[in-house]
Design a protein around this motif. Structure first.
Motif, PDB file in Angstrom:
ATOM      1  N   GLN A 181       0.804  -1.218   0.000  1.00  0.00           N
ATOM      2  CA  GLN A 181       0.000   0.000   0.000  1.00  0.00           C
ATOM      3  C   GLN A 181       0.844   1.279   0.000  1.00  0.00           C
ATOM      4  N   ASP A 182       1.841   1.344   0.857  1.00  0.00           N
ATOM      5  CA  ASP A 182       2.623   2.574   0.951  1.00  0.00           C
ATOM      6  C   ASP A 182       4.123   2.346   0.818  1.00  0.00           C
ATOM      7  N   HIS A 183       4.500   1.125   0.475  1.00  0.00           N
ATOM      8  CA  HIS A 183       5.928   0.845   0.349  1.00  0.00           C
ATOM      9  C   HIS A 183       6.151  -0.360  -0.561  1.00  0.00           C
ATOM     10  N   VAL A 184       7.405  -0.680  -0.771  1.00  0.00           N
ATOM     11  CA  VAL A 184       7.793  -1.817  -1.603  1.00  0.00           C
ATOM     12  C   VAL A 184       8.605  -2.774  -0.746  1.00  0.00           C
ATOM     13  N   ARG A 185       8.256  -4.046  -0.813  1.00  0.00           N
ATOM     14  CA  ARG A 185       8.960  -5.064  -0.050  1.00  0.00           C
ATOM     15  C   ARG A 185       9.809  -5.908  -1.008  1.00  0.00           C
ATOM     16  N   VAL A 186      11.067  -6.089  -0.664  1.00  0.00           N
ATOM     17  CA  VAL A 186      11.989  -6.881  -1.469  1.00  0.00           C
ATOM     18  C   VAL A 186      12.221  -8.203  -0.741  1.00  0.00           C
ATOM     19  N   GLU A 187      12.025  -9.318  -1.447  1.00  0.00           N
ATOM     20  CA  GLU A 187      12.124 -10.630  -0.819  1.00  0.00           C
ATOM     21  C   GLU A 187      13.120 -11.515  -1.551  1.00  0.00           C
ATOM     22  N   GLU A 188      13.794 -12.351  -0.794  1.00  0.00           N
ATOM     23  CA  GLU A 188      14.705 -13.358  -1.362  1.00  0.00           C
ATOM     24  C   GLU A 188      14.460 -14.665  -0.641  1.00  0.00           C
ATOM     25  N   GLY A 189      14.126 -15.714  -1.402  1.00  0.00           N
ATOM     26  CA  GLY A 189      13.843 -17.004  -0.795  1.00  0.00           C
ATOM     27  C   GLY A 189      12.656 -16.978   0.150  1.00  0.00           C
ATOM     28  N   GLY A 190      11.686 -16.092  -0.101  1.00  0.00           N
ATOM     29  CA  GLY A 190      10.510 -15.997   0.751  1.00  0.00           C
ATOM     30  C   GLY A 190      10.722 -15.152   1.996  1.00  0.00           C
ATOM     31  N   HIS A 191      11.927 -14.591   2.184  1.00  0.00           N
ATOM     32  CA  HIS A 191      12.226 -13.758   3.348  1.00  0.00           C
ATOM     33  C   HIS A 191      12.342 -12.298   2.929  1.00  0.00           C
ATOM     34  N   SER A 192      11.804 -11.399   3.735  1.00  0.00           N
ATOM     35  CA  SER A 192      11.934  -9.978   3.460  1.00  0.00           C
ATOM     36  C   SER A 192      13.377  -9.552   3.712  1.00  0.00           C
ATOM     37  N   VAL A 193      14.026  -8.937   2.716  1.00  0.00           N
ATOM     38  CA  VAL A 193      15.423  -8.533   2.867  1.00  0.00           C
ATOM     39  C   VAL A 193      15.606  -7.020   2.823  1.00  0.00           C
ATOM     40  N   ALA A 194      14.588  -6.287   2.373  1.00  0.00           N
ATOM     41  CA  ALA A 194      14.666  -4.827   2.352  1.00  0.00           C
ATOM     42  C   ALA A 194      13.272  -4.268   2.110  1.00  0.00           C
ATOM     43  N   GLU A 195      13.075  -3.020   2.537  1.00  0.00           N
ATOM     44  CA  GLU A 195      11.819  -2.323   2.289  1.00  0.00           C
ATOM     45  C   GLU A 195      12.127  -0.916   1.811  1.00  0.00           C
ATOM     46  N   LEU A 196      11.300  -0.417   0.889  1.00  0.00           N
ATOM     47  CA  LEU A 196      11.490   0.906   0.316  1.00  0.00           C
ATOM     48  C   LEU A 196      10.276   1.754   0.656  1.00  0.00           C
ATOM     49  N   TYR A 197      10.506   2.890   1.332  1.00  0.00           N
ATOM     50  CA  TYR A 197       9.432   3.776   1.747  1.00  0.00           C
ATOM     51  C   TYR A 197       9.598   5.135   1.082  1.00  0.00           C
TER      52      TYR A 197
END
Length: 267
Positions: A181-197
């Motif tokens: 909704q208000d950000h971007v979630r970056v995932e690797e292997g099903g795990h969240s590794v970074a978020e962009l706000y």
């Protein structure tokens, strides 16, 4: 399949994923004293030389790197995330093609090549091609660090980093991107590794609201970490508060005596 925490992994195997965080400071000894007091780290030398050290977390895993900047240089003291890439020269070319800056490198170093860059809005990041540090796995259980990008436009940033690092688009990519909704979630292997706000629309004097990558370190007691930072000569930039986006975890942003900004969050 889970990778062994003791076996170095080629950066090509995790291309696009965060693979390290590092602080460049003007006084290596003082930085070790400060982060040892606040985060409980101990240190051992790196193969790069006497001016570099690896921080070891209380559980024995490598947490971060700290290096000394020559006092004659006016480089800003900052925590910088590094992303794994298969080819450093190709990554540098992609960054320049998109109007961003490669400030340093790629430089040949022990076990690989590294470079520092800034995205179109000025947030600093690094990239690495070579063997990644064993035991350093963002987003897996008690990870040594998590990353958040605070920028003007999270979705534009996702396009830039996605094109540079091959997120969710290239054949064989290990990294996926989820637009929320208000950000971007970056995932690797099903795990969240970074978020962009998004939302850092201005650039006032205080650097904590400028576009930048935030490095978050988990601690057992945020209040104790804040107190330890103040006692060791650091300061509080953003007081401890609940983070509604992450199960109301307690977070606080601190500044070390050398000016480096970092965030502590309840583990």
């Amino acid at each position: 399949m889970e990778r062994s925490s003791h076996t170095p992994v080629p950066s090509s195997a995790v291309s696009g994923a965060p693979c390290w965080v590092s602080l460049m400071t003007h006084d290596l000894g003082s930085a070790q004293d400060f982060y040892g007091a606040v985060l409980g780290w101990r240190f051992r030398p790196m193969a790069l030389g006497e001016e570099f050290a690896v921080a070891i977390a209380e559980d024995g895993t490598p947490a971060a790197g700290i290096g000394a900047i020559a006092t004659s240089l006016r480089a800003a003291v900052a925590w910088v995330p590094y992303f794994a890439v298969a080819d450093a020269d190709d990554t540098a070319a992609r960054i320049r093609e998109r109007g961003a800056t490669v400030a340093v490198g790629p430089l040949a170093m022990t076990m690989g090549r590294a470079a520092l860059a800034a995205d179109p809005h000025g947030a600093t990041f690094g990239f690495w091609a070579g063997m990644t540090m064993p035991g350093w796995a963002v987003g897996r259980g008690g990870a040594p660090a998590t990353l958040r990008l605070r920028t003007r436009d999270a979705f534009a940033a996702a396009i830039f980093y996605g094109e540079v690092f091959g997120w969710a688009g290239e054949s064989g990519s290990v990294v996926d991107v989820r637009y929320e909704q208000d950000h971007v979630r970056v995932e690797e292997g099903g795990h969240s590794v970074a978020e962009l706000y998004g939302g850092a629309l201005e650039s006032p004097p205080d650097p904590h609201v400028r576009p930048r990558w935030e490095v978050h370190f988990p601690v057992r007691d945020v209040s104790a970490a804040v107190g330890a930072a103040q006692a060791a000569g650091g300061s509080v930039v953003v007081p401890a508060a609940r983070d509604a986006a992450h199960d109301a975890a307690l977070v606080a942003t601190l500044r070390g005596p050398d000016g480096g900004l970092f965030t502590v969050t309840s583990a």
